[in-house]
Design a protein around this motif. Structure first.
Motif, PDB file in Angstrom:
ATOM      1  N   SER A 176       0.856  -1.205   0.000  1.00  0.00           N
ATOM      2  CA  SER A 176       0.000   0.000   0.000  1.00  0.00           C
ATOM      3  C   SER A 176       0.879   1.238   0.000  1.00  0.00           C
ATOM      4  O   SER A 176       0.530   2.251  -0.603  1.00  0.00           O
ATOM      5  N   LEU A 177       1.990   1.161   0.689  1.00  0.00           N
ATOM      6  CA  LEU A 177       2.910   2.308   0.720  1.00  0.00           C
ATOM      7  C   LEU A 177       3.622   2.462  -0.626  1.00  0.00           C
ATOM      8  O   LEU A 177       3.653   3.544  -1.205  1.00  0.00           O
ATOM      9  N   VAL A 178       4.178   1.358  -1.109  1.00  0.00           N
ATOM     10  CA  VAL A 178       4.954   1.440  -2.362  1.00  0.00           C
ATOM     11  C   VAL A 178       4.048   1.864  -3.521  1.00  0.00           C
ATOM     12  O   VAL A 178       4.442   2.651  -4.373  1.00  0.00           O
ATOM     13  N   GLY A 179       2.810   1.361  -3.537  1.00  0.00           N
ATOM     14  CA  GLY A 179       1.922   1.637  -4.677  1.00  0.00           C
ATOM     15  C   GLY A 179       1.146   2.936  -4.558  1.00  0.00           C
ATOM     16  O   GLY A 179       0.458   3.330  -5.498  1.00  0.00           O
ATOM     17  N   ASN A 180       1.233   3.622  -3.398  1.00  0.00           N
ATOM     18  CA  ASN A 180       0.407   4.823  -3.205  1.00  0.00           C
ATOM     19  C   ASN A 180       0.758   5.917  -4.211  1.00  0.00           C
ATOM     20  O   ASN A 180       1.926   6.271  -4.377  1.00  0.00           O
ATOM     21  N   PRO A 181      -0.252   6.481  -4.885  1.00  0.00           N
ATOM     22  CA  PRO A 181       0.042   7.479  -5.926  1.00  0.00           C
ATOM     23  C   PRO A 181       0.655   8.775  -5.404  1.00  0.00           C
ATOM     24  O   PRO A 181       1.278   9.511  -6.170  1.00  0.00           O
TER      25      PRO A 181
END
Ligand code: NAD
Length: 484
Positions: A214-219
């Motif tokens: 969720s952190l890595v993919g957060n826009p």
């Protein structure tokens, strides 16, 4: 009293949205709960990233000399809280108190170093082909940086990521390893006490496998800096590429030392043992293979064994102890499995390797330092990162043979050569396939002002620490001004 740690989002300490927590236990006394951290969810990560995004513009706009004052203040506070934070880290992951105190001292130095970066140049004026034009380049912040750190350096690694991120004008979402979540929270408290504006640093705890992506993919996240295992690093890199983020990976090692017949053998034995066993072998730069010239093999083996016998295994909070537990049940089982595997593969134990609880009359994750001989480069114990107190001895006939075997690995973090031969030393500097070379030094020796990182599968090719950090934590903006 059990410590209860909350997330820190937009300047406030708040529970995770599902209200669940994870207990952290002491590896020297597994029945002792050190504290609880939040078992965060994707929505907590989202809130942290939103807060960091909102704060990014104003923080990035501040003069670096003003941002420097926050880092100076954080350094002063961290120095005052040294013993308390070091003790917390020892209780969470077992590293000896003297070592965790050393880590806090190092973190203070790093904060002061990066505070000074706030006073250094942030660009260059370049000659322009157009008469009267002003052409220059500027270093600008990236925006929001996601920080994911491991448990083995729970103080220094977060600080060597947070400090450059902040001084170069980025805001941060920091996710520590769950095992050392309390230490991570105490570092965030330091920035809070230093008055860092709300939203500039945000903190969430929880299982990496559940919230990491969720952190890595957060826009809203512009870059990810990760230190940890190769397997997790690979998935982070894939997602970072898919979501078009800058990323930095500092990963594992299988670091060799070579000892030649002309070396100062006592010094070499002391430093090879230090390299292999400091922090119970749980360092990415730990020496795990030592190639020994056959003419001095028996003498060197004896010297190493004598050094290993000096270790006193036990709880690292006790000052007499020189060898702490491994960090967790998982680590304990992994290391014991590798010892069993080494024996099955045909290696033999020259010293130690057994669990050490009976001897200690304790119930912690204690393993005696382990020295294997009759090891070949093809064995898994010589190829895979074990991340524990295991040193493999391999006999070689020449420097050339040692170099060739030392390089036969997918990793490329650090390597040492022990010799008095200048020509071989220079050859080793040129030809060892690693990011950090030591001549007559231990593989783990690293200074905060120098670039840190590996080659091959040990890194994404980026570097941390020192001035090298500016490359990751900023982007170039090139400006041309036509005054006419
Ligand atoms: P790990 O990869 O298991 O965990 C590292 C971090 O990643 C933790 O915060 C964890 O919660 C998180 N994580 C786990 N799964 C995730 C996922 N799917 N997505 C996002 N994040 C996730 O590593 P570890 O056991 O904490 O640390 C040991 C490893 O770290 C070793 O391989 C060691 O060599 C390496 N290390 C490297 C360096 C270096 O600078 N090269 C320094 C220290 C440690």
């Amino acid at each position: 009293m059990t410590i209860h740690i909350l997330n820190y989002i937009n300047g406030e300490w708040i529970p995770s949205q599902n209200g669940k927590t994870i207990s952290i236990t002491n590896p020297a006394h597994p029945n002792e709960i050190v504290g609880r951290v939040q078992a965060s969810t994707a929505s907590d990560v989202l809130a942290a990233c939103d807060a960091a995004e909102k704060a990014a513009k104003s923080w990035g706009f501040l003069s670096p000399t003003v941002r420097a004052q926050f880092l100076q203040k954080a350094a002063d506070i961290l120095e005052v809280r040294k013993d308390e934070i070091a003790e917390t880290a020892t209780r969470e992951m077992g590293k000896r108190f003297i070592e965790t105190k050393g880590e806090v001292t190092r973190a203070v130095t790093i904060l002061r170093y990066y505070a000074q970066e706030g006073f250094r140049k942030i660009g260059e004026v370049l000659p322009s082909a157009f008469q009267d034009h002003l052409l220059y380049s500027l270093r600008v912040p990236l925006g929001v940086v996601g920080i994911i750190s491991p448990w083995n350096f729970p103080i220094a690694i977060p600080i060597w990521k947070i400090a450059p991120a902040l001084i170069y004008g980025n805001t941060v979402v920091f996710k520590p390893a769950t095992e050392t979540g309390i230490t991570g929270a105490k570092l965030v408290e330091v920035f809070d006490e230093a008055g860092v504006p709300e939203g500039v640093i945000n903190f969430v705890t929880g299982k990496g496998s559940e919230i990491g992506h969720s952190l890595v993919g957060n826009p809203n996240v512009d870059a990810i800096t990760f230190t940890g295992s190769n397997i997790v690093g690979k998935t982070i890199a894939q997602l970072a590429v898919e979501t078009r983020k800058k990323y930095q990976l500092e990963l594992g090692g299988k670091n060799p030392a070579i000892v030649l017949e002309d070396a100062d053998l006592e010094l070499a034995a002391k430093l090879v043992v230090e390299g292999a066993m400091k922090q119970t072998g749980q360092r990415c730069t730990a020496t795990s293979r030592v190639y020994i010239q056959s003419s001095i093999y028996e003498t060197f083996k004896q010297l190493v064994t004598d050094e290993l016998k000096l270790f006193k295994v036990g709880d690292g909070l006790n000052q007499d102890i020189t060898f702490g537990p491994v960090a967790s049940k998982n680590q304990y089982e992994t290391v014991l499995n590798y010892i069993r595997l080494g024996l099955e593969e045909g290696a033999t134990l020259a010293y130690g390797g057994e669990e050490a609880n009976q001897e200690n009359q304790a119930d912690g994750y204690f393993i005696k330092p382990c020295l294997f001989e009759n090891v070949t480069n093809e064995m898994r114990i010589a190829k895979e990162e074990i991340f524990g107190p295991i040193l493999c001895m391999i006999k070689v006939n020449s420097y050339e043979e040692a170099l060739s075997q030392a390089n036969k690995t997918n990793y490329g973090l650090s390597a040492s050569l022990f010799t008095k031969d200048l020509k071989k030393s220079l050859d080793f500097v040129r030809n060892s396939e690693v990011g950090m070379v030591q001549i007559n030094g231990e593989t783990g020796g690293a200074e905060p002002q120098a670039p840190f990182g590996g080659m091959k599968e040990s890194s994404s090719g980026t570097r941390e620490q020192g001035q090298a950090a500016v490359e990751f934590f900023t982007a170039y903006k090139t400006v041309s001004i036509n005054p006419n």
